[in-house]
Structure formats: structure tokens, C-alpha cells
Motif scaffolding. Structure first.
Motif, short mmCIF file in Angstrom:
data_model
loop_
_atom_site.label_atom_id
_atom_site.label_comp_id
_atom_site.label_asym_id
_atom_site.label_seq_id
_atom_site.Cartn_x
_atom_site.Cartn_y
_atom_site.Cartn_z
N TYR A 12 18.34 33.57 13.27
CA TYR A 12 19.17 34.70 12.87
C TYR A 12 18.26 35.90 12.59
O TYR A 12 17.04 35.75 12.44
N ILE A 13 18.86 37.09 12.54
CA ILE A 13 18.13 38.30 12.21
C ILE A 13 18.28 38.57 10.73
O ILE A 13 19.40 38.72 10.23
N ASP A 14 17.16 38.62 10.02
CA ASP A 14 17.16 38.97 8.60
C ASP A 14 16.98 40.49 8.50
O ASP A 14 15.91 41.01 8.83
N CYS A 15 18.02 41.18 8.06
CA CYS A 15 17.99 42.64 8.00
C CYS A 15 17.49 43.19 6.67
O CYS A 15 17.38 44.40 6.50
N ASP A 16 17.16 42.30 5.74
CA ASP A 16 16.93 42.74 4.37
C ASP A 16 15.53 42.41 3.87
O ASP A 16 15.30 42.38 2.67
N ASN A 17 14.59 42.17 4.79
CA ASN A 17 13.26 41.80 4.30
C ASN A 17 12.33 43.00 4.14
O ASN A 17 11.25 42.87 3.57
N GLY A 18 12.75 44.16 4.67
CA GLY A 18 11.99 45.38 4.45
C GLY A 18 10.65 45.46 5.14
O GLY A 18 9.82 46.31 4.80
N LEU A 19 10.40 44.61 6.15
CA LEU A 19 9.09 44.63 6.81
C LEU A 19 8.93 45.84 7.72
O LEU A 19 7.83 46.37 7.87
N GLY A 20 10.00 46.29 8.33
CA GLY A 20 9.97 47.55 9.05
C GLY A 20 9.56 47.49 10.50
O GLY A 20 9.29 46.42 11.07
N ALA A 21 9.52 48.67 11.12
CA ALA A 21 9.12 48.85 12.52
C ALA A 21 7.70 49.42 12.56
O ALA A 21 7.24 50.06 11.61
N ARG A 22 7.02 49.19 13.68
CA ARG A 22 5.65 49.66 13.81
C ARG A 22 5.61 51.00 14.56
O ARG A 22 6.33 51.20 15.53
N PHE A 23 4.73 51.89 14.08
CA PHE A 23 4.51 53.19 14.73
C PHE A 23 3.04 53.28 15.09
O PHE A 23 2.16 53.19 14.23
N VAL A 24 2.77 53.43 16.40
CA VAL A 24 1.40 53.52 16.89
C VAL A 24 1.15 54.94 17.40
O VAL A 24 1.92 55.46 18.21
N HIS A 25 0.09 55.55 16.91
CA HIS A 25 -0.32 56.88 17.37
C HIS A 25 -1.57 56.71 18.22
O HIS A 25 -2.57 56.14 17.77
#
Length: 451
Positions: A91-104
Motif C-alpha cells: 500500500y502507499i503510506d501518504c503520512d510518513n513525511g519522507l517527501g520527494a527528491r529534488f536534484v539540481h
């Protein structure tokens, strides 16, 4: 190798993760069927923004705001080991707060002209403009469900994304991207409705779905003769179909179909043209079968229909099948009609049957070198309906769009809206020898514009 260097890599969470609403998203058979499919990868080339606008900082800030709306992208995939019956579930856990990655990232030598090569050839260095490689949906237990890479070049900037297909499809991903660009360009003035999650769960199916452990274990066989050199090399090329190219193909296909109750659409005519042209140069037996798979959005095909913009993965790949001889001998209209029949057959009952059979048999798509196509199929992904050129982060609209190397099997076709009104671009991944023959095929080139 291109001189692309990573400047920074960081994680971004929604600004307010306490307002995300739904905490857990169960996965349907349509999701679990692509458990081992690579993350889709897409990217847009923009003109160079003024450095004084501090656009990297603006992109990061607006990303956090966008993730507050599209909160599933900031979650993670969770794998549960069910010891009582020797199965696993996800399942997708939407509440763990780990976030998305941003690469520059940046390149001090590459320019827009290096990317937009003559005749729409896609250079190998483009692979480095995308942030992940060979990451599959099941890897979402440890990998971010969304990764963004912003690459600065001498006179432009390329913004790419890679996302977990269990969480979203193209409709949802491009919806997120458009929202992000609007937030970045308009700031706090942008108002967005709350996210509508898909609500379809079939009667009689218990969630989460328990999958036998044996069905989730993969060990792709080695290449034939244990030699990597036996695997053909693929190349990418973008083919441009003008509004007139498309109109001519559609008219030709419908005239050949004649009195059929089904009318051939523009997409079906273009797909049939690509199917016949590619297979013609794949040196296949005329008695062998060939397949054309076209991604279909099933939101409005369910009963009752789902919201057109609901978030999630709601794509199915119906397959049109023919013998090679039939495909080549019976003409464009006949090939397009086969595609049209299978697309039209995608009904609520059809999808209900698919889901029920999937749970009985668990035919999970496996990937890897050992499962490479034998050159007998094409897969048509993407859509010309996605308004990719309507994404402006505040310094101008895109110059071009490209697909990344994920799922790069020979026969992969990614459709995009063309930059000219009514046109379509197709980024094709093909074996090198097939591509060479295709570019010399007068019948194929009659309906394609090489720019």
C-alpha cells in the motif's frame, strides 16, 4: 560522456502534512500488474531564466506547496509480509513525511542546440538529464515516489521527473506538473481544488490484495549465449506528425475501412502507421504474431465513471494482435481497425473480468534483459492530449519535450503534444538497424515530417 554534475540533492515534504486527509492508499490489480515496471521519465526543455530571479529557490519552495496538494507523491510504498499465508501485500503510506527528491544539476558545455539535434535524433547524453535509472515500482519502499531533476545548461534549463507508476499515471503526473508550474509562476495567488483520489474498488475483492511470495521473486535469465553483445542496441528518435500528416493518415485509414461502424481516430491511424512500418523492418516470420499495445485511460470507462481528473493510476494496455502477414498485406485501415476494436472493447465488465482473473493468477509483468521484446510488438504510451507546452514556471513556455530511458525496450513509442497546433510528436525507441531502415522507407516517410 556529458559533463553533467550534481550540484545538490535534497528532500522536500509538503508544507503541511497534517492536512493530507487519506493516510493509506490500497493498490488495485491495475497497479500491482506493473509492480516491476520502471519509473516513467519525462522532461521539458525551457529557455534560460534570468539568474537574478533565483529560480532554483523558487522551484524548491513551490514544489513543497505542490506536494501539499499532491500528497501521495511525498509518501512511500509499504510492503507487508503476511506470514500467516506466505504472501505479501502493498500500500502507499501518504503520512510518513519522507517527501520527494529534488536534484539540481548543471552542464557548462551543453546548449539547447546539442539537445535539439538535426532530424530529431535523441543524443545518448540525454539519459543524464533524468535522475534515476533502472528503478522499478516495487523499489518505492526505499526510493522516493517522485524525483525531480533541474539541469542548467548554457542557454536553457531541462526539468525532468521520474515517478512511481503505482501511485500515478500520465494524467495525474502532468496534472501535478502543471499545478507546480502555476504555483511557481503565480505564488500564493494560485488556488487549487483538493485532490480527488480514485475511489474504484471492485465488489468481492478484499484489500489489501495478498500476493504469493513466489510471484514477487524475480531473477531474469541471462542474455542469449550469456553474451551481452547479443542484445541489440536501441536508439531514440523523435518523429513529427503535422496536422496535415495526421489528417491524411486518418482519411486514408477510414477510406480503407469503408462501411465499418467504428471510425478510426487520429491516434489510431498514427499508431497503425507506426506499427506497420516498424514491423515491416523487423525481419519477422509472416506466420508469427505481432502486437500493438495502446495505453487507455479507463476513468470514464468505469460504471459509474470516475472523475476525469481523479488522482491515481487508471491506465490499461489493451493489445491488438495480428499475424505479420495480415498486418503488412491488409493495409493501414485494417491495422487501425484492429486497434480501434480493442480500445472500444474496454468496458467496465472487461476491467472487472481482468481484475478478477488477475487475483486468481497474479500475472505480474516481469522486466529485465531476459524479457526483452523480440521485435514483434510496439507499446504506445503517453498522449497527445497532455498539454505539455502549457507549463510555464515564470520565464517562458517549453521549447521541447523528451522521454527518459526508463522501460527502453525496442518498440516503445511515447506520444506527446506537438509544439504546433494539432501536431503529434512520437519518441520511438528502436533497434539501430530497424531505425536505419525506417529512415529510408519511402512509404513511412510519406506521412512523417522530419525536422
Amino acid at each position: 560522456m556529458a559533463d553533467i554534475t550534481i550540484v545538490s540533492s535534497s528532500m522536500f515534504q509538503p508544507q503541511n502534512i497534517n492536512q493530507t486527509g487519506q493516510k493509506k492508499i490500497h493498490l488495485t490489480p491495475f497497479d500491482l500488474d506493473i509492480l516491476y515496471v520502471d519509473y516513467p521519465q519525462r522532461g521539458l526543455l525551457f529557455p534560460k531564466p534570468d539568474p537574478e530571479t533565483h529560480f532554483i529557490s523558487r522551484l524548491k519552495t513551490s514544489l513543497s506547496t505542490a506536494l501539499e496538494i499532491y500528497f501521495p507523491f511525498a509518501g512511500r510504498l509499504v510492503k507487508v509480509n503476511n506470514l500467516e499465508d506466505n504472501t505479501v501485500s502493498f500500500y502507499i503510506d501518504c503520512d510518513n513525511g519522507l517527501g520527494a527528491r529534488f536534484v539540481h544539476a548543471e552542464s557548462k558545455s551543453l546548449s539547447v542546440s546539442d539537445i535539439l539535434q538535426p532530424h530529431c535524433s535523441v543524443p545518448d547524453f540525454m539519459n543524464h538529464f533524468f535522475p534515476v535509472f533502472n528503478v522499478k515500482s516495487c523499489d518505492g519502499v526505499s526510493e522516493p515516489l517522485l524525483t525531480i531533476q533541474v539541469t542548467e545548461i548554457k542557454d536553457g534549463v531541462f526539468i525532468s521527473f521520474c515517478y512511481n507508476h503505482l501511485v500515478a499515471d500520465g494524467v495525474s503526473m502532468w496534472g501535478f506538473f502543471h499545478t507546480w508550474s502555476k504555483i511557481c509562476s503565480s505564488g500564493s495567488d494560485f488556488v487549487h481544488q483538493p485532490l480527488v483520489l480514485k475511489r474504484w474498488f471492485l465488489d468481492g475483492i478484499d484489500y489489501p490484495i495478498h500476493i504469493p511470495v513466489s510471484e514477487t521473486e524475480t531473477s531474469p535469465p541471462p542474455p542469449r549465449n550469456n553474451e551481452l553483445s547479443s542484445v541489440p542496441i536501441t536508439e531514440d528518435r523523435v518523429f513529427h506528425f503535422t496536422k496535415k500528416n495526421i489528417s491524411d493518415l486518418k482519411a486514408k485509414a477510414n477510406s480503407e475501412v469503408g462501411s465499418s461502424d467504428l471510425k478510426i481516430s487520429s491516434l489510431q491511424a498514427v499508431s497503425a502507421h507506426m506499427w506497420r512500418s516498424i514491423i515491416r523492418h523487423n525481419a519477422l516470420s509472416r506466420e508469427g504474431e505481432t502486437h500493438c499495445k495502446v495505453a487507455v485511460d479507463i476513468r470514464q470507462r468505469m460504471n459509474p465513471p470516475l472523475e476525469k481528473e481523479c488522482f491515481g493510476n487508471m491506465v490499461y494496455l489493451p493489445t491488438a494482435t495480428a499475424t505479420v502477414g495480415e498486418l503488412l498485406d491488409r493495409g493501414l485501415g485494417w491495422a487501425a481497425l484492429q486497434i480501434s476494436k480493442f480500445v472500444s472493447s474496454q468496458t467496465n465488465e472487461k476491467h472487472k473480468t481482468f481484475a478478477e482473473e488477475w487475483i486468481r493468477n497474479f500475472p505480474i509483468i516481469k522486466s529485465g534483459v531476459g524479457s526483452r521484446m523480440a521485435g514483434d510488438s510496439i507499446v504506445v504510451a503517453g498522449s497527445a492530449r497532455f498539454e505539455v507546452y502549457n507549463n510555464d514556471f515564470g520565464w517562458g513556455k517549453p521549447i521541447a519535450v523528451r522521454a527518459g530511458p526508463g522501460n527502453s525496450i525496442s518498440g516503445k513509442l511515447v506520444l506527446f503534444q506537438g509544439i504546433d497546433e494539432g501536431s503529434i510528436d512520437i519518441q520511438a525507441t528502436l533497434w539501430s538497424d530497424v531505425l536505419v531502415n525506417l529512415l529510408a522507407d519511402v512509404e513511412f516517410l510519406e506521412h512523417v515530417t522530419i525536422v
